[in-house]
Write a protein that holds these residues in place. Structure first.
Motif, PDB file in Angstrom:
ATOM      1  N   THR A  65      15.581  74.513  53.645  1.00  0.00           N
ATOM      2  CA  THR A  65      14.697  75.182  54.695  1.00  0.00           C
ATOM      3  C   THR A  65      14.325  74.631  55.022  1.00  0.00           C
ATOM      4  O   THR A  65      13.764  73.033  55.521  1.00  0.00           O
ATOM      5  N   GLU A  66      13.135  75.088  55.875  1.00  0.00           N
ATOM      6  CA  GLU A  66      12.233  75.007  56.529  1.00  0.00           C
ATOM      7  C   GLU A  66      11.563  74.222  55.781  1.00  0.00           C
ATOM      8  O   GLU A  66       9.915  73.152  56.728  1.00  0.00           O
ATOM      9  N   THR A  67      11.014  74.486  54.746  1.00  0.00           N
ATOM     10  CA  THR A  67       9.888  74.259  53.495  1.00  0.00           C
ATOM     11  C   THR A  67      10.352  73.192  52.478  1.00  0.00           C
ATOM     12  O   THR A  67       9.828  73.060  51.992  1.00  0.00           O
TER      13      THR A  67
END
Length: 208
Positions: A65-67
């Protein structure tokens, strides 16, 4: 398009050339996993894999994911184990595969198969397995494509490529290479099937 094409078709066709890693939206996998998790299937499951290992070898894989980033479990025969996680869907996760070879040769397939295999089966066990395969395929009908709801024609038993395997069907022994197919008519007549080694995969046999 018949029912067999759902699990033998290419789930994702990767068209980019020399892309490393290949990134595929997790959402498509989640939708298929959701269809399966809505049902009650103690005997069968769906499996995602990358065929054509000689031309598309997976070196490693992650889901990101983005993080966050998580490693994927990928077997020697290139089966990819993916979590069923609504949070990953909402976070727009990507399935990333680091490959060796041209991305033109890389496709992800989906197959209905038995969760576990063993060396011997009674007729009752095989018919229960076949019935559950039929139910899963019927429950998935129309998603993501529509196809005719024909029942499967029998069961495939797959073994190591190039291997010779011995099977006894009601005491009658025969030897075959790679795969054994038992039709609906054969399943209805037999009492017990015994192999000298466990099948690697048990899957539906369909027309086409």
């Amino acid at each position: 398009m018949n029912k067999g094409l759902l699990f033998s078709c290419l789930l994702v066709a990767v068209t980019s050339v020399q892309a490393a890693p290949i990134s595929i939206p997790y959402q498509g996998f989640f939708q298929r996993l959701k269809q399966v998790n809505k049902g009650n299937y103690p005997l069968v499951e769906i499996a995602f894999s990358v065929p054509n290992k000689s031309k598309c070898l997976i070196k490693s894989g992650t889901i990101t994911t983005e993080t966050e980033s998580f490693p994927l479990t990928i077997t020697q025969d290139q089966r990819i184990f993916l979590p069923y996680d609504a949070r990953l869907k909402s976070d727009r996760a990507l399935v990333n595969l680091d490959i060796k070879g041209s991305a033109d040769n890389c496709n992800i397939s989906m197959q209905v198969r038995a969760k576990n295999t063993k060396q011997s089966y009674s007729q009752k066990e095989l018919l229960e397995l076949q019935a559950e395969m039929n139910t899963m395929l019927s429950d998935m009908q129309g998603f993501p494509m529509r196809y005719f709801s024909q029942d499967i024609e029998g069961i495939n038993f797959e073994f190591e490529s190039g291997s010779q395997t011995s099977v006894k069907i009601d005491g009658q022994r025969q030897v075959f290479t790679d795969k054994l197919r038992l039709s609906q008519e054969q399943l209805n007549k037999l009492s017990v099937v015994e192999f000298d080694t466990k099948p690697l995969v048990i899957s539906p046999w369909t027309h086409g």
